[in-house]
Enzyme design. Structure first.
Site, PDB file in Angstrom:
ATOM      1  N   ARG A  90     -12.347 -87.344  62.985  1.00 47.84           N
ATOM      2  CA  ARG A  90     -11.000 -87.045  62.459  1.00 47.84           C
ATOM      3  C   ARG A  90     -10.966 -87.585  61.036  1.00 47.84           C
ATOM      4  NH1 ARG A  90      -5.080 -87.941  65.052  1.00 47.84           N
ATOM      5  NH2 ARG A  90      -5.810 -86.020  66.008  1.00 47.84           N
ATOM      6  N   HIS A 142      -6.737 -78.098  63.191  1.00 48.63           N
ATOM      7  CA  HIS A 142      -6.782 -78.983  64.367  1.00 48.63           C
ATOM      8  C   HIS A 142      -7.168 -78.134  65.586  1.00 48.63           C
ATOM      9  CE1 HIS A 142      -6.242 -82.351  66.831  1.00 48.63           C
ATOM     10  NE2 HIS A 142      -4.933 -82.544  66.763  1.00 48.63           N
ATOM     11  N   GLN A 150      -6.677 -79.182  69.463  1.00 49.01           N
ATOM     12  CA  GLN A 150      -5.291 -79.122  69.940  1.00 49.01           C
ATOM     13  C   GLN A 150      -4.949 -77.720  70.423  1.00 49.01           C
ATOM     14  OE1 GLN A 150      -2.772 -81.639  70.119  1.00 49.01           O
ATOM     15  NE2 GLN A 150      -1.942 -79.999  71.383  1.00 49.01           N
ATOM     16  N   ASP A 186       6.007 -78.715  65.101  1.00 45.62           N
ATOM     17  CA  ASP A 186       5.233 -79.946  64.903  1.00 45.62           C
ATOM     18  C   ASP A 186       6.040 -80.828  63.966  1.00 45.62           C
ATOM     19  OD1 ASP A 186       3.205 -81.812  64.968  1.00 45.62           O
ATOM     20  OD2 ASP A 186       1.817 -80.683  63.724  1.00 45.62           O
ATOM     21  N   CYS A 198       2.609 -80.595  69.742  1.00 43.37           N
ATOM     22  CA  CYS A 198       1.338 -81.290  70.001  1.00 43.37           C
ATOM     23  C   CYS A 198       1.501 -82.805  70.086  1.00 43.37           C
ATOM     24  CB  CYS A 198       0.311 -80.917  68.940  1.00 43.37           C
ATOM     25  SG  CYS A 198       0.677 -81.568  67.303  1.00 43.37           S
ATOM     26  N   ARG A 211      -5.575 -81.731  76.445  1.00 45.41           N
ATOM     27  CA  ARG A 211      -6.552 -82.140  75.421  1.00 45.41           C
ATOM     28  C   ARG A 211      -7.818 -82.625  76.114  1.00 45.41           C
ATOM     29  NH1 ARG A 211      -4.920 -83.669  70.381  1.00 45.41           N
ATOM     30  NH2 ARG A 211      -7.163 -83.718  70.001  1.00 45.41           N
TER      31      ARG A 211
HETATM   32  N1   CP Z   1      -1.864 -84.250  68.782  1.00 44.67           N
HETATM   33  C1   CP Z   1      -2.720 -85.192  68.346  1.00 44.67           C
HETATM   34  O1   CP Z   1      -3.791 -84.898  67.754  1.00 44.67           O
HETATM   35  O2   CP Z   1      -2.357 -86.463  68.655  1.00 44.67           O
HETATM   36  P1   CP Z   1      -3.000 -87.803  68.070  1.00 44.67           P
HETATM   37  O3   CP Z   1      -2.728 -87.825  66.576  1.00 44.67           O
HETATM   38  O4   CP Z   1      -2.307 -88.913  68.790  1.00 44.67           O
HETATM   39  O5   CP Z   1      -4.483 -87.771  68.320  1.00 44.67           O
END
Ligand code: CP
Length: 308
Positions: free
Chosen positions: A107, A134, A137, A225, A266, A294
């Site tokens: 990430r 992403h 997700q 979001d 998400c 997830r």
């Molecule tokens: N939705 C998501 O990626 O959550 P986090 O940022 O908690 O990993």
């Protein structure tokens, strides 16, 4: 080996196989304790590095648990604590990690970091979010939609708010899974034109409708979001609130969608900003199924990456 970098860069048949395998693996666990290993342990003897240059709850925990359920081990690394955060090149980091671990999930901020990691790693690299996309997700979101309502092909998905990285991956999914997508939000926050054009070229409808009430008419799924991303400054945060106030997902907006339309977010959410608690905790919301999925979607992604 396969990298999982983005939905539009992954073969359609492979995406379908990942979703189907995720559903089968979820079903096979059949209410076991979360720490119990799966009947099959395809990651036995494998080590997975999970690198985070940004905060995370869902991605971190779901990848970690998923690897363990499949019999593997994880190493969670913070970008700041690695030499990567102190000047070592991404290419060298990728080459070194490839000597120790069997797969890398990262990430990070800039997409270029992910792409460079993938270029130089000799093990699979998974996109755990960049500022641009992403994909993990949205694989979970497709799985979630289909387990509640059946095939997503031909459905209408409406995104209300900021055309951000999560929205981008939803547009990629529209083209690959064959559903129509409407974005409703203010012009400065439109999704990237390149992504819209790509989905349209794949034969699906992608519309931009500035009036959220019109946008959600006939929607099978309404998604939003957070209005502020992890990398946004304080001044950006204030501007975003002013721009997006009219795009909140509330009961009045959901009432214009189909009666059985699902609501997704998400998470993490800023309740009463982008969506009201009445919607988030309402009968059409599947936000916690999304979060759970997830885990299942990423387990199938990891198996696909390793070919196991
Ligand atoms: N939705 C998501 O990626 O959550 P986090 O940022 O908690 O990993």
């Amino acid at each position: 080996m396969n990298h999982f970098l983005d939905i539009h860069k992954t073969d359609k048949a492979d995406l379908r196989q990942i979703i189907d395998q995720a559903a089968a693996m979820k079903s096979a666990r059949n209410g076991q304790p979360k720490g119990a290993p799966d009947a099959e342990r395809p990651l036995a003897g494998r080590m997975v590095a999970l690198i985070f240059e940004k905060p995370s709850t869902r991605t971190r925990v779901s990848f970690d648990v998923g690897v363990r359920q499949m019999g593997g081990e994880t190493m969670v690394l913070s970008g700041k604590e690695m030499q990567l955060g102190h000047g070592e090149t991404i290419a060298d980091t990728a080459r070194v990690l490839s000597r120790y671990v069997d797969m890398i999930m990262i990430r990070t901020f800039e997409e270029a970091v992910l792409l460079e990691m993938a270029e130089h790693a000799t093990v699979p690299v998974i996109n755990g979010l960049t500022n641009r996309t992403h994909p993990c997700q949205i694989m979970a979101d497709v799985l979630t939609y289909e387990e509640h309502r059946g095939p997503i092909r031909g459905r209408k998905v409406v995104w209300s708010g900021d055309g951000n990285n999560v929205c981008a991956s939803f547009i990629h999914a529209a083209g690959q899974f064959g559903f129509d997508f409407t974005f409703t939000g203010p012009p400065p926050l439109d999704p990237e034109r390149e992504f819209i054009d790509l989905a349209r070229a794949q034969g699906v409808r992608v519309d931009i409708e500035r009036d959220p009430m019109k946008a959600v008419e006939g929607a099978d799924l309404v998604v939003t979001d957070t209005w502020v991303s992890m990398h946004d400054s304080q001044s950006t945060r204030e501007r975003r609130h002013n721009q997006l106030r009219g795009y909140q997902v509330n009961e009045a907006l959901m009432a214009r969608a189909k009666p059985d339309a699902l609501f997704m977010h998400c998470l993490p959410a800023h309740r009463e900003d982008e969506a009201t608690s009445a919607v988030m905790d309402g009968p059409n919301s599947v936000i916690f199924d999304e979060a759970e999925n997830r885990l299942h979607a990423q387990k199938a992604i990891m198996r696909w990456c390793l070919g196991v």
